[in-house]
Design an enzyme around this catalytic site. Structure first.
Site, PDB file in Angstrom:
ATOM      1  N   SER A 116      -1.415 -20.458  -8.093  1.00 46.53           N
ATOM      2  CA  SER A 116      -0.721 -19.256  -7.650  1.00 46.53           C
ATOM      3  C   SER A 116      -1.731 -18.192  -7.189  1.00 46.53           C
ATOM      4  O   SER A 116      -2.487 -18.431  -6.252  1.00 46.53           O
ATOM      5  CB  SER A 116       0.195 -18.750  -8.766  1.00 46.53           C
ATOM      6  OG  SER A 116       1.131 -17.846  -8.244  1.00 46.53           O
ATOM      7  N   LYS A 162      16.422   5.903  -6.229  1.00 46.98           N
ATOM      8  CA  LYS A 162      15.418   6.720  -6.909  1.00 46.98           C
ATOM      9  C   LYS A 162      15.101   6.173  -8.303  1.00 46.98           C
ATOM     10  O   LYS A 162      13.956   6.153  -8.731  1.00 46.98           O
ATOM     11  CB  LYS A 162      15.927   8.161  -7.013  1.00 46.98           C
ATOM     12  CG  LYS A 162      15.005   9.080  -7.782  1.00 46.98           C
ATOM     13  CD  LYS A 162      13.697   9.275  -7.022  1.00 46.98           C
ATOM     14  CE  LYS A 162      12.634   9.872  -7.923  1.00 46.98           C
ATOM     15  NZ  LYS A 162      11.562   8.957  -8.211  1.00 46.98           N
TER      16      LYS A 162
END
Lengths: 293, 708
Positions: A116, A162
């Site tokens: 990875s 937000k």
């Protein structure tokens, strides 16, 4: 009356001695200057061991800085034994290595694993060496899907994202984007050497070194010495020294350095991962399945 | 002078050369060339294309559902779903006029199927019991439609000791595939424990698979492409409706392509889907998923059931007239129970009114005794039924003679063409007449009491032991009805006949501690041998002493929830001469003084005790996951029992090796040497045992308790 001609002059022993001393001095001084002007070249060893998190990325960047500060280091071997880790620190190291490659060659030597994010960094090198049974590949990305939240009468935010900065649909796109970037990076770095399609690569399989060589994920099966020789050859140096840069940095940081302080990092001794914070990961770890986030 | 200068110059040159010589030498010694930095490969970030999953607007045009469309949604199998997940399907069904009914436990499910036209089973995580399976199979056999959906992202719940899911649970959850296959296999469908993926063409992720290979079928009318958000692959003996392409693969079925994600079997009556998420908000808005959802709602809204008399009262389609052809003394009790009958009919969206004769446009329920059968001679004749009464009784009976007296030693019988003759005693006869547009159901029994019992039996659907033929049914009314009762006065009381063992199961399901008890499992294990009554605290309220009288064995099931102080009040009301089986994770309130720990398996400790008859010592039974995840009580047997009173305890089952606190007592047999009273105490949820173990253990326990 005429005067008699002067007797022919003969160099004195003293003069010859002076000349000899001068030559010797020149040689000694020249030798001194040459050591300063032409230091013995070296191949520096830097290492990435374990998970890639902000702290480990910082540690590797310190090693790169040490390479630059060490006269004579004309090539670097990056030893990797890593299952990867967080995305941003991985990309951070990747970009630093790319910058270093503009100055000196960087050759990668994979030990047990470059999976990875570990493989993401491996492709940053000009050549990749691995052992026949090294674990290589596992190209891809994963992360914890965020909850979609709506609005309520208790919390008021200035925008829909937000509080979460994302939502499930955005997260899916983010994962896909990072995956494509990873695949593109591998494709661009390996170029014609790659013998596997990006689709196949995107499965996320990890391959043993021998298979990885067949697929063009690495360049050679070989030891660290082989990688050092290759790095030296790329740098055009012979009769070089080998400098363990990582050991130097480790010594410098000995008093403050502790891998167990890394949030989310597996304990190097036990492999246990105490906690995995929310995030997106380029990570493969067998211990993950037995660990507790 | 020139020569000196020349010499000096040479000397300087030589000196300089000598100064540089080592440098040159080192350079030659160390270097063989220069590093030429390669062109660093870079990627074009703008070439990265991110998927956009744009929802499609869909204008649903509901097709009116059938008149009797009643869709039951199974919520009795630990279904891994949020109730909002069902909203799109529920809304579509409602828009079509279908009635949607939730079945939250096994009994509700079996009961609801009697009047249902369709059953929806989404993401079950618990296996279907044999009785449930039998009910669903009979339902489908009768033409009912069944929609099954499983989802690889909705596994069975996993133990959660800390309250935080750990990665092991996330990556390796307990599979729900065995649960769905326990139902699907019965209809020739096999769910693979896998997921489909497509790396070439997908909706943003390899597991979000696009399907374009769709069977021509009404369910897929107007549907061109679908997106499933992680789907199992399926195999069936029916038709594959949705099939993956050559790039749609399964990690568990390497090398196979053309994998099915949806199949239909059982003469188009069972639809199985590999994904459930695509039906949920907002995934149903992607591709043509919404259209498919509407088609599924249309399909579920149809009524293809063959309604027979044992589907009472759902076989009716019009307002019903209750016509009594009996003379007194039948009337008083029938009238007393009429209100309860009306309520039962109303729950089936039917109206029931008392009437002297059938009104036009009405269906009818005709009730009476065999003595009055002449009044319905035409109906009986059409059904091929002959009622034979003793000659002396064909006349008007004496006003004070009871039916049993009338039949004493008589040769009264019921003869059914093609089936033969049966004695009339203890038999109720049901005849369905559909010769006209109106539906008429005739119920005849020996007397008024037996007639009411016959109606109750029909209402409760307890007809498994009845003799059935087309439009006809004969039931022996020797066994009592239970549970629902007609009128409050009968609520929860034992209806068992003399000589039978009466067991009362008290389901501690009144909500404060959740609803999952093991009452259904106890009932299923015992009902073949004993007269079992289930008292649900949620449904029937807290029982009083009278409610609890007349039973031979009590079973109090607290399920896997925490017990409360009030539960002990109920225990105090129980008849002390009866046996008591108290079972649950925390079967009685411990005033917070107990210790608790998860239990995962049970081991047989003592195989010489009658409770473990059929088991062997050391045998270990794995428990299914606890639904509430409440840890089970751990008690010190010596401290709790052996040091107090005269009761002696024997630990027959203990916690297994995979449990916390292994070897702690799990099942205790208590026997009072002075009073001979026996109590069995279980410290785990009975429903978590394997089904076959449940039956053996329950029968052993009751048999042992009855010996006292």
């Amino acid at each position: 009356m005429t005067s008699p001609p002067p007797a022919p002059t003969q160099p004195s022993k003293k003069r010859w001695l002076l000349v000899a001393l001068l030559i010797l001095a020149a040689l000694v001084i020249g030798l001194q200057i040459s050591v300063w002007l032409v230091p013995q070249p070296a191949v520096g060893i830097i290492r990435l061991q374990g998970d890639i998190w902000a702290a480990s990325a910082e540690y590797l960047k310190l090693q790169i800085e040490e390479v630059r500060n060490t006269p004579g280091v004309k090539a670097v071997v990056l030893e990797i034994d890593s299952p990867g880790g967080e995305v941003t620190p991985t990309q951070d190291i990747y970009l630093e290595i790319q910058k270093l490659r503009a100055e000196i060659p960087v050759v990668v030597s994979i030990n047990s694993m470059a999976a990875s994010g570990g493989y993401y960094l491996a492709v940053s090198g000009e050549a990749i060496f691995a052992k026949p049974s090294s674990t290589i590949g596992n190209v891809g990305v994963w992360g914890f899907i965020p909850d979609d939240i709506g609005v309520n009468e208790t919390v008021l935010a200035s925008g829909p994202f937000k509080l979460t900065a994302s939502n499930q649909a955005e997260f899916l796109r983010e994962i896909e984007g990072i995956k494509q970037e990873f695949l593109s990076t591998v494709a661009a770095s390996r170029g014609d050497r790659l013998n596997i399609s990006t689709t196949e690569l995107s499965q996320g399989l990890a391959y043993p070194g021998r298979e990885a060589l067949r697929l063009g994920l690495i360049d050679h099966l070989g030891s660290r010495s082989d990688a050092i020789e290759a790095a030296a050859e790329m740098a055009g140096i012979v009769n070089y020294a080998i400098v363990d840069i990582e050991a130097r940095v480790y010594q410098q940081l000995l008093e403050t350095y502790s891998t167990t302080d890394w949030i989310g990092a597996a304990d190097p001794a036990t492999g246990q991962r105490p906690q995995l914070p929310p995030g997106i990961y380029l990570l493969y770890d067998e211990n993950l399945i037995g660990g507790t986030p | 002078m020139n020569s000196a200068k020349r010499n000096t110059r040479w000397l300087l040159i030589v000196t300089l050369l000598l100064l540089l010589l080592p440098t040159a030498g080192r350079a030659l010694w160390f270097y063989r060339g220069n590093y030429q930095p390669p062109e660093i490969a870079s990627i074009d970030e703008f070439q990265i294309s991110l998927p956009a999953t744009t929802p499609n607007l869909f204008n649903d045009q509901p097709r009116p559902a059938a008149f009797r469309s009643r869709v039951v949604i199974d919520l009795a199998h630990g279904n891994n779903l949020h109730i909002d997940d069902l909203t799109p399907l529920r809304d579509r069904l409602t828009a079509r006029g279908a009635k949607v009914i939730n079945a939250e436990n096994s009994a509700d499910l079996i009961d609801a199927l009697r009047g249902a036209t369709a059953l929806v089973v989404m993401a079950p995580t618990e296996t279907f019991s044999p009785s449930e399976l039998q009910a669903v199979q009979a339902f489908v056999q009768d033409g009912g439609r069944l929609l099954i959906a499983a989802d690889p992202t909705r596994p069975a719940s996993t133990p959660d000791k800390t309250g935080i899911n750990d990665l092991y649970d996330i990556f390796f959850p307990l599979s729900a595939v065995p649960a769905v296959n326990s139902l699907a296999n019965a209809f020739g469908i096999l769910y693979f424990d896998d997921y489909l993926y497509n790396l070439e063409e997908n909706a943003g992720n390899y597991r979000n698979v696009r399907f374009n290979t769709l069977e021509e079928h009404p369910l897929l009318e107007g549907v061109e492409n679908l997106v499933f958000f992680a789907s199992h692959s399926l195999q069936s003996n029916g038709t594959s409706l949705i099939t993956g392409d050559e790039n749609t693969l399964s990690p568990r079925r390497m090398g196979e392509t053309d994998l099915s994600a949806a199949v239909i079997t059982s003469e188009n009556r069972v639809l199985a889907l590999g994904d459930f998420t695509f039906l949920t908000p907002s995934y149903h808005t992607i591709a043509d998923n919404d259209r498919f959802l509407s088609n599924i709602a249309d399909w579920l809204g149809e009524d293809s059931r063959a309604w027979d008399l044992w589907d009472f009262p759902y076989l009716y389609t019009q307002p019903i007239d209750l016509i009594q052809i009996s003379a007194d003394p039948l009337a008083p009790r029938l009238i007393a129970d009429f209100g309860a009958l009306q309520t039962e009919f109303a729950s089936a969206d039917l109206t029931l009114t008392l009437s002297a004769s059938p009104a036009e446009g009405h269906d009818s329920l005709i009730v009476g005794t065999y003595q009055d059968s002449k009044q319905v001679a035409d109906l009986l004749k059409a059904a091929g039924v002959t009622i034979t009464l003793p000659q002396e009784n064909t006349a008007t009976p004496e006003a004070d003679s009871t039916p049993s007296e009338v039949n004493d030693g008589a040769t009264s019988s019921i003869t059914i063409a093609g089936m033969g003759t049966v004695g009339m005693e203890g038999i109720a006869l049901y005849v369905l007449d559909r010769r006209s547009e109106a539906t008429s159901l005739l119920v005849l029994a020996e007397d008024g009491e037996a007639l009411v019992d016959a109606l109750v039996r029909l209402l409760q659907g307890e007809v498994n032991s009845c003799l059935k033929a087309e439009g006809l049914m004969l039931c022996s009314n020797g066994k009592g009805s239970r549970g629902l009762g007609l009128g409050d006065s009968d609520k929860g009381k034992s209806q068992a006949r003399d000589g039978e063992v009466n067991i009362l199961i008290i389901a501690n399901d009144d909500g404060a501690r959740g609803k999952r008890t093991s009452a259904n499992e106890f009932e299923a294990a015992l009902k073949s041998e004993y007269a079992v009554t289930v008292w649900s605290l949620d449904r029937d309220g807290v029982p009083n002493e009278e409610d609890l009288s007349g039973y031979d064995v009590y079973i109090v099931s607290t399920g896997d929830y925490e017990s409360e102080a009030t539960d002990n009040d109920i225990l105090n009301l129980l008849d002390e001469t009866a046996g008591l089986l108290l079972f649950g994770a925390q079967p009685f309130y411990t005033f917070d003084s107990g210790t608790f720990a998860p239990v995962n398996d049970i081991e047989v400790k003592d195989d010489t005790h009658p409770l473990t008859d059929g088991f062997r010592e050391g045998e270990v039974f794995s428990l299914t996951a606890s639904e509430s995840k409440v840890p089970a009580l751990v008690i010190d047997v010596e401290e709790w029992f052996n040091n107090h009173g005269t009761a002696q305890s024997t630990v027959v089952l203990m916690r297994g090796p995979e449990s916390e606190e292994p070897e702690a007592a799990s099942l205790i047999a208590l026997e009072d040497s002075e009073t001979n009273q026996r109590i069995v105490l279980g410290f785990f949820a009975f429903y978590r045992l394997p089904t076959d173990v449940q039956e053996t253990l329950a029968l052993n326990a009751v048999a042992w308790l009855l010996e006292q």
